[in-house]
Design a protein around this motif. Sequence first.
Motif, PDB file in Angstrom:
ATOM      1  N   ASP A   8      -6.329   7.826   3.637  1.00 33.64           N
ATOM      2  CA  ASP A   8      -5.104   7.451   4.361  1.00 33.64           C
ATOM      3  C   ASP A   8      -5.612   6.415   5.640  1.00 33.64           C
ATOM      4  O   ASP A   8      -4.763   6.101   6.379  1.00 33.64           O
ATOM      5  N   GLY A   9      -6.379   5.810   4.977  1.00 34.09           N
ATOM      6  CA  GLY A   9      -7.224   4.662   6.085  1.00 34.09           C
ATOM      7  C   GLY A   9      -6.395   3.215   5.600  1.00 34.09           C
ATOM      8  O   GLY A   9      -5.894   2.981   4.491  1.00 34.09           O
ATOM      9  N   LYS A  33      -5.569   6.044  12.396  1.00 34.12           N
ATOM     10  CA  LYS A  33      -6.002   6.358  10.837  1.00 34.12           C
ATOM     11  C   LYS A  33      -7.420   5.558  10.874  1.00 34.12           C
ATOM     12  O   LYS A  33      -7.691   4.855  11.638  1.00 34.12           O
ATOM     13  N   SER A  53      -7.969   3.494   0.250  1.00 33.64           N
ATOM     14  CA  SER A  53      -7.228   3.146   1.498  1.00 33.64           C
ATOM     15  C   SER A  53      -5.844   3.066   1.146  1.00 33.64           C
ATOM     16  O   SER A  53      -5.363   3.157  -0.032  1.00 33.64           O
TER      17      SER A  53
END
Length: 317
Positions: A8-9, A33, A53
């Motif tokens: 989720d980055g 995040k 990502s």
Amino acid sequence: MEQTSGPDGYSYLGPAGTFTEAALKQVAAAAGKPWHPVNNVGEALADVQEGRSVGAVIAIENSIEGGVTATLDALAARPGLRITGEYLVPVEFVLVARPGKTLDRVRIVNAHPVAYAQCRGWLERELPASAHIPSSSNVAAAASLFADATADAAIAPPGITDHFDLDVLARDLGDDPGAATRFVLVSRSTALPERTGADKTSVIVELPDEEPGSLLAMLEQFSTRGVNMSLLQSRPILGDAFNRYRFVIDLDGHVHDERVADALLGLRRYSPKITFLGSYPRADGRPVQYEAKHDDEVFIEARDWLRGILSGEPAAD
Ligand SMILES: O=C(O)C(=O)C[C@]1(C(=O)O)C=C[C@@H](O)C=C1
């Protein structure tokens, strides 16, 4: 911000302190995040494509140096990615060295190639005999001064002295004091950002082989529909030495604008390969200007007229 990876980055050209990180700070969805620093644009896009990502911020154009070719080529080489946002970062540079070094002793300068190109005038004036060692980012250039002793100085963002114990030998190196770099947010999501009236659409277009006038025919797709282009950059297609080029194009407007959609349909019929990179809000928020004759209603009315003919409706007066 936490500098780790996570699905989720967000990936960005690191290490912390780059202009790319400054652009990522503008991405509202990235707040809180994980942020993942990488070494190059290809790695950032691979992170997104392969699910490491959710998004990546990459530099796409500099106001002095033009299109960032590594980015334009990486976008063409990695299908399935979409641009969902645009961000502007003012850029300025300082020359830094480890304490004790003076400007007259600088022979070798470490710098990111795009940064180096923006400082050419200053370097020719102040360090005409200097050589350049390319670096993966402006911050990596400064960090390299501690890792090995090859370079005497580095070109870096002014904030670099917050991160490293370095002396500033010179300021305002850039050839244009108003320079800025344009960044885009890239994701895998095919959901279109909403139309705002101040949007851009990006595409990559190839042209038919050996057809005289094919570039003009492509441009006519836009001009006849009143669609303005804000970027037209040609890049060689690998393996086709000096023969064929692809064009990276930014258009004013959103694919939900009838005139833009119609131009894309024209291109699709004409081009052997067209990649839709996305429609997204412009960083400067400037509303798109166009003439009333290219309003949505004009396209819709024309389509309704044809539909009527095809469905056998009696002619209206
Ligand atoms: O090294 C950095 O700080 C970057 O963010 C890279 C980068 C680029 O890739 O173009 C970004 C902005 C500057 O114009 C020069 C370099």
